[in-house]
Design a protein around this motif. Structure first.
Motif, short mmCIF file in Angstrom:
data_model
loop_
_atom_site.label_atom_id
_atom_site.label_comp_id
_atom_site.label_asym_id
_atom_site.label_seq_id
_atom_site.Cartn_x
_atom_site.Cartn_y
_atom_site.Cartn_z
N ASP A 136 0.77 -1.39 -0.12
CA ASP A 136 0.12 -0.05 0.09
C ASP A 136 0.83 1.48 -0.11
O ASP A 136 1.91 1.07 0.27
CB ASP A 136 -0.95 0.01 1.11
N SER A 137 0.17 2.35 -0.40
CA SER A 137 0.80 3.63 -0.46
C SER A 137 1.66 4.18 0.89
O SER A 137 2.78 4.74 0.85
CB SER A 137 -0.35 4.76 -1.26
N ASP A 138 1.12 3.80 1.84
CA ASP A 138 1.74 4.42 3.02
C ASP A 138 3.09 3.71 3.30
O ASP A 138 3.90 4.11 3.86
CB ASP A 138 0.79 4.25 4.53
N THR A 139 2.75 2.40 3.07
CA THR A 139 4.21 1.50 3.14
C THR A 139 5.09 1.83 2.36
O THR A 139 6.35 2.26 2.62
CB THR A 139 3.74 0.21 3.12
N HIS A 163 5.62 4.75 0.96
CA HIS A 163 5.87 6.10 1.35
C HIS A 163 7.19 5.72 2.27
O HIS A 163 8.16 6.46 2.56
CB HIS A 163 5.04 6.81 1.82
N ALA A 164 6.71 5.07 3.45
CA ALA A 164 7.88 4.79 4.54
C ALA A 164 9.02 4.18 3.86
O ALA A 164 10.34 4.46 4.32
CB ALA A 164 7.20 3.72 5.48
N PHE A 191 1.11 8.46 -3.26
CA PHE A 191 1.04 9.39 -2.13
C PHE A 191 1.68 10.77 -2.49
O PHE A 191 2.14 11.10 -3.59
CB PHE A 191 2.01 8.69 -1.18
#
Length: 257
Positions: A44-47, A49-50, A86
């Motif tokens: 997913d996008s949050d992962t 991003h991190a 993101f």
């Protein structure tokens, strides 16, 4: 509806890190490998991003850049799909690609250009401590990139001189300089900035991958995160930042596919 979690096997099941110490090379290499593996799974996008932020932090050290490139990190990023989008992803990817471009020689030249530009913007030749403090604030992104290299470069660009080295006209136009004080003087620019036309092996690898992306991929594939226009924008940013880029691209030979 039963969704099974994605199971991944990493290089090490547990990485023990002492928070009071820096990462060892082994730990950094493991993190880079695992980050690339996770990016390839299109999480997913949050992962994503991190992961990209972690890669950005690790690749500030050029020896980790080599690990990232050799393990296929560039292609992993280029193969991201729109589900990984993101806010600000293009800027973050450009920063990672900049780290690939910046071997020590290119980083030194880029820093020198930034330092001289900041000094030119200040419209002066000599600087007192107050002015130089303002310039350092302006250069804070350059300093945080690599403080050791910044100190090395700035020592070649600036020198401390007593006011006795100033001409009479310079002294009277600099009304805030006290007699017998030290001033910062800008050294003359050398030819190495404009004449250096080589890029590193890893930088060439990056540019080859970006150019191949333009040749092979079709923007009709709506699932891709990076479009051709985005890649062209990234290339324009790199050309604008690194003076040796244009010569490399102008001599690049493309084979008909």
């Amino acid at each position: 509806h039963n969704e099974q979690p994605i199971m991944l096997t990493f290089d090490k099941s547990i990485i023990k890190i002492n928070t009071n110490e820096s990462l060892s090379d082994e730990q950094a290499f493991i993190l880079i490998n695992n980050c690339i593996d996770l990016i390839r799974t299109l999480v997913d996008s949050d992962t994503i991003h991190a992961l990209l932020r972690l890669i950005l932090r690790l690749t500030r050290n050029y020896k980790y850049v080599q690990q990232f490139v050799e393990k296929g990190g560039i292609k992993a990023i280029l193969n991201l799909t729109e589900i990984s989008a993101f806010q600000g992803y293009t800027s973050l990817i450009i920063l990672i690609f900049r780290h690939i471009m910046e071997d020590k020689k290119n980083l030194c030249l880029t820093m020198e250009k930034s330092i001289r530009q900041a000094l030119i913007d200040n419209h002066s030749v000599q600087y007192d401590s107050h002015e130089f403090n303002l310039i350092l604030r302006k250069l804070s992104p350059v300093i945080t990139r690599s403080s050791d290299i910044f100190l090395e470069v700035v020592s070649n660009v600036l020198q401390l001189l007593p006011t006795s080295f100033m001409t009479e006209n310079e002294y009277y136009t600099q009304t805030n300089i006290q007699m017998n004080s030290l001033i910062l003087h800008v050294r003359p620019e050398t030819n190495q900035i404009t004449n250096y036309d080589q890029i590193g092996e890893l930088a060439e690898h990056l540019l080859d991958d970006l150019l191949n992306f333009l040749l092979i991929n079709d923007d009709n594939n709506k699932k891709r995160l990076l479009t051709k226009s985005t890649i062209l924008y990234i290339l324009s940013e790199l050309i604008n930042s690194y003076s040796n880029m244009d010569k490399f691209l102008s001599t690049k030979t493309f084979l008909e596919i």
